[in-house]
Design a protein around this motif. Sequence first.
Motif, mmCIF file in Angstrom:
data_model
loop_
_atom_site.group_PDB
_atom_site.id
_atom_site.type_symbol
_atom_site.label_atom_id
_atom_site.label_comp_id
_atom_site.label_asym_id
_atom_site.label_seq_id
_atom_site.Cartn_x
_atom_site.Cartn_y
_atom_site.Cartn_z
ATOM 1 N N THR A 1 -9.931 -19.755 -4.983
ATOM 2 C CA THR A 1 -9.539 -20.744 -5.613
ATOM 3 C C THR A 1 -9.713 -21.772 -6.858
ATOM 4 O O THR A 1 -9.574 -22.235 -7.538
ATOM 5 C CB THR A 1 -9.087 -21.750 -3.745
ATOM 6 O OG1 THR A 1 -9.944 -21.927 -3.285
ATOM 7 C CG2 THR A 1 -7.988 -21.318 -3.715
ATOM 8 N N GLY A 2 -11.304 -21.627 -6.766
ATOM 9 C CA GLY A 2 -12.188 -22.931 -7.701
ATOM 10 C C GLY A 2 -12.134 -21.632 -9.220
ATOM 11 O O GLY A 2 -11.257 -22.563 -9.861
ATOM 12 N N LEU B 1 -8.271 -21.416 -9.537
ATOM 13 C CA LEU B 1 -7.587 -23.252 -10.723
ATOM 14 C C LEU B 1 -8.128 -23.634 -11.963
ATOM 15 O O LEU B 1 -8.290 -24.014 -12.817
ATOM 16 C CB LEU B 1 -8.316 -24.383 -9.929
ATOM 17 C CG LEU B 1 -7.642 -23.986 -8.209
ATOM 18 C CD1 LEU B 1 -8.682 -25.341 -7.203
ATOM 19 C CD2 LEU B 1 -6.545 -25.191 -8.876
ATOM 20 N N ARG B 2 -9.829 -23.110 -11.930
ATOM 21 C CA ARG B 2 -10.860 -23.253 -13.416
ATOM 22 C C ARG B 2 -9.479 -22.469 -14.578
ATOM 23 O O ARG B 2 -10.082 -22.256 -15.233
ATOM 24 C CB ARG B 2 -12.112 -22.660 -13.670
ATOM 25 C CG ARG B 2 -12.833 -23.626 -13.369
ATOM 26 C CD ARG B 2 -14.697 -23.324 -12.789
ATOM 27 N NE ARG B 2 -14.614 -22.375 -12.182
ATOM 28 C CZ ARG B 2 -15.077 -22.573 -10.740
ATOM 29 N NH1 ARG B 2 -14.680 -24.292 -10.349
ATOM 30 N NH2 ARG B 2 -15.666 -21.832 -9.649
ATOM 31 N N ASP C 1 -13.409 -33.634 -6.179
ATOM 32 C CA ASP C 1 -12.407 -33.581 -5.002
ATOM 33 C C ASP C 1 -11.486 -32.663 -5.185
ATOM 34 O O ASP C 1 -12.045 -31.981 -5.614
ATOM 35 C CB ASP C 1 -11.639 -34.995 -5.722
ATOM 36 C CG ASP C 1 -11.685 -36.984 -4.993
ATOM 37 O OD1 ASP C 1 -12.756 -36.452 -4.830
ATOM 38 O OD2 ASP C 1 -11.935 -37.792 -6.123
ATOM 39 N N VAL D 1 -8.031 -30.199 -4.660
ATOM 40 C CA VAL D 1 -6.796 -30.196 -4.823
ATOM 41 C C VAL D 1 -6.013 -30.292 -3.931
ATOM 42 O O VAL D 1 -6.633 -29.755 -2.554
ATOM 43 C CB VAL D 1 -6.679 -29.451 -5.855
ATOM 44 C CG1 VAL D 1 -5.279 -28.697 -6.597
ATOM 45 C CG2 VAL D 1 -7.855 -29.191 -7.382
ATOM 46 N N VAL E 1 -3.306 -25.274 -3.696
ATOM 47 C CA VAL E 1 -4.259 -24.265 -2.967
ATOM 48 C C VAL E 1 -3.598 -23.560 -2.259
ATOM 49 O O VAL E 1 -3.621 -21.974 -2.085
ATOM 50 C CB VAL E 1 -5.501 -24.576 -2.811
ATOM 51 C CG1 VAL E 1 -6.483 -25.080 -3.823
ATOM 52 C CG2 VAL E 1 -5.522 -25.630 -1.360
ATOM 53 N N PHE F 1 -12.254 -21.560 0.332
ATOM 54 C CA PHE F 1 -10.410 -21.706 0.643
ATOM 55 C C PHE F 1 -10.866 -21.137 2.200
ATOM 56 O O PHE F 1 -11.282 -19.981 2.747
ATOM 57 C CB PHE F 1 -9.141 -20.856 -0.212
ATOM 58 C CG PHE F 1 -8.284 -21.482 0.427
ATOM 59 C CD1 PHE F 1 -7.309 -21.875 0.316
ATOM 60 C CD2 PHE F 1 -8.196 -20.120 1.830
ATOM 61 C CE1 PHE F 1 -6.341 -22.514 0.966
ATOM 62 C CE2 PHE F 1 -6.563 -20.650 2.152
ATOM 63 C CZ PHE F 1 -5.879 -21.508 1.444
ATOM 64 N N ARG G 1 -10.626 -24.605 2.835
ATOM 65 C CA ARG G 1 -11.532 -26.536 2.895
ATOM 66 C C ARG G 1 -10.888 -27.987 4.012
ATOM 67 O O ARG G 1 -11.630 -28.348 3.303
ATOM 68 C CB ARG G 1 -11.403 -26.531 1.391
ATOM 69 C CG ARG G 1 -12.471 -25.932 0.590
ATOM 70 C CD ARG G 1 -12.890 -26.881 -0.867
ATOM 71 N NE ARG G 1 -13.685 -26.740 -1.315
ATOM 72 C CZ ARG G 1 -14.114 -25.940 -2.884
ATOM 73 N NH1 ARG G 1 -13.435 -24.785 -2.600
ATOM 74 N NH2 ARG G 1 -15.005 -26.388 -3.479
ATOM 75 N N GLN H 1 -5.311 -26.215 5.398
ATOM 76 C CA GLN H 1 -5.102 -25.401 4.779
ATOM 77 C C GLN H 1 -5.594 -24.380 5.791
ATOM 78 O O GLN H 1 -5.410 -22.987 5.256
ATOM 79 C CB GLN H 1 -6.797 -25.301 3.512
ATOM 80 C CG GLN H 1 -6.066 -25.932 2.642
ATOM 81 C CD GLN H 1 -7.574 -26.204 1.403
ATOM 82 O OE1 GLN H 1 -7.961 -25.043 1.185
ATOM 83 N NE2 GLN H 1 -7.364 -26.948 0.792
ATOM 84 N N ARG I 1 -20.642 -27.065 -16.145
ATOM 85 C CA ARG I 1 -19.846 -27.341 -15.281
ATOM 86 C C ARG I 1 -19.769 -28.405 -14.846
ATOM 87 O O ARG I 1 -20.996 -29.144 -14.299
ATOM 88 C CB ARG I 1 -19.383 -26.597 -13.885
ATOM 89 C CG ARG I 1 -18.730 -25.157 -13.674
ATOM 90 C CD ARG I 1 -18.787 -24.348 -12.938
ATOM 91 N NE ARG I 1 -18.442 -24.962 -10.899
ATOM 92 C CZ ARG I 1 -18.065 -24.900 -10.269
ATOM 93 N NH1 ARG I 1 -18.497 -23.600 -10.061
ATOM 94 N NH2 ARG I 1 -17.899 -25.657 -8.940
ATOM 95 N N ASP J 1 -18.482 -30.742 -12.853
ATOM 96 C CA ASP J 1 -18.474 -30.639 -11.501
ATOM 97 C C ASP J 1 -20.191 -30.341 -11.180
ATOM 98 O O ASP J 1 -20.314 -30.304 -9.969
ATOM 99 C CB ASP J 1 -17.469 -30.217 -10.556
ATOM 100 C CG ASP J 1 -17.271 -29.084 -9.967
ATOM 101 O OD1 ASP J 1 -18.134 -28.578 -11.170
ATOM 102 O OD2 ASP J 1 -16.943 -28.520 -9.590
ATOM 103 N N ARG K 1 -19.365 -34.062 -4.152
ATOM 104 C CA ARG K 1 -18.970 -32.154 -3.565
ATOM 105 C C ARG K 1 -19.336 -32.016 -2.034
ATOM 106 O O ARG K 1 -18.274 -32.177 -1.072
ATOM 107 C CB ARG K 1 -18.515 -31.690 -4.414
ATOM 108 C CG ARG K 1 -18.210 -31.357 -5.822
ATOM 109 C CD ARG K 1 -18.945 -30.071 -6.499
ATOM 110 N NE ARG K 1 -18.539 -29.469 -6.414
ATOM 111 C CZ ARG K 1 -19.430 -27.931 -7.249
ATOM 112 N NH1 ARG K 1 -19.711 -27.942 -9.031
ATOM 113 N NH2 ARG K 1 -18.418 -26.800 -7.035
#
Length: 202
Positions: free
Chosen positions: A31-32, A35-36, A57, A59, A64, A86, A88, A92, A139, A141, A150
């Motif tokens: 999922t990361g 999303l990127r 944080d 999403v 997701v 995922f 997370r 979910q 990145r 983050d 995180r």
Amino acid sequence: MILILFGPPAAGKGTQAARLKAKHGIGHLSTGDMLRAAIAQGTEVGKRAKAIMDKGDLVPDEVVVGIIGDRIKQDDCKKGFVLDGFPRTVNQATALDALLRERNLGVDVVIVIEVDEAALVKRVETRANEARVKGEPVRPDDDPETFKKRLGVYKAETAPVLPYYEAQGKIKRVDGMKPIDNVTAQIEGVLKGTKPRKSWFG
Ligand code: AMP
């Protein structure tokens, strides 16, 4: 085979998931990464996710879960898939179970990659330095303060997913402090001992 690679940020989930994809011909669903990609493409989802991700944080669950719901219908997931990053949150995890149940599928195994916290912080510093040396963007983050955030989010929101799968008897643990090839071998050992509930869709 449907498996989840579980663990804190920088535990090595992405590296191991890529190897599982190559060896077993299953889909790799991060999922990361998705999303990127959405951010890079400037989609609505990407616009919504960027500020949240930059802060470290999570999403919102519905975003997701929607992404995963679409993604598991694609061809590369027909033989199964490995989920990386995922679920997370417990929400979910329950949404994933519902999505899979609709298709008469279920999670076969949840492999937890265990790495201690000091090692994670060091890994992220190395990852950021390597990117800088290569002239690649770091990145946002992976900045040390955001990374600590995180880790805090992982403990508060993601670690509670473990008891959910523990109750289903699906958790297997591997030592993520070992070299990458050794972790791969441990994961393959777990898979050999796992009887998939169902390998193919349909
Ligand atoms: P990752 O590449 O898996 O470390 O994810 C990077 C960031 O993307 C996370 O810190 C979250 O902001 C966001 N993200 C990725 N996967 C999820 C998820 N399953 N739920 C919520 N946020 C996520």
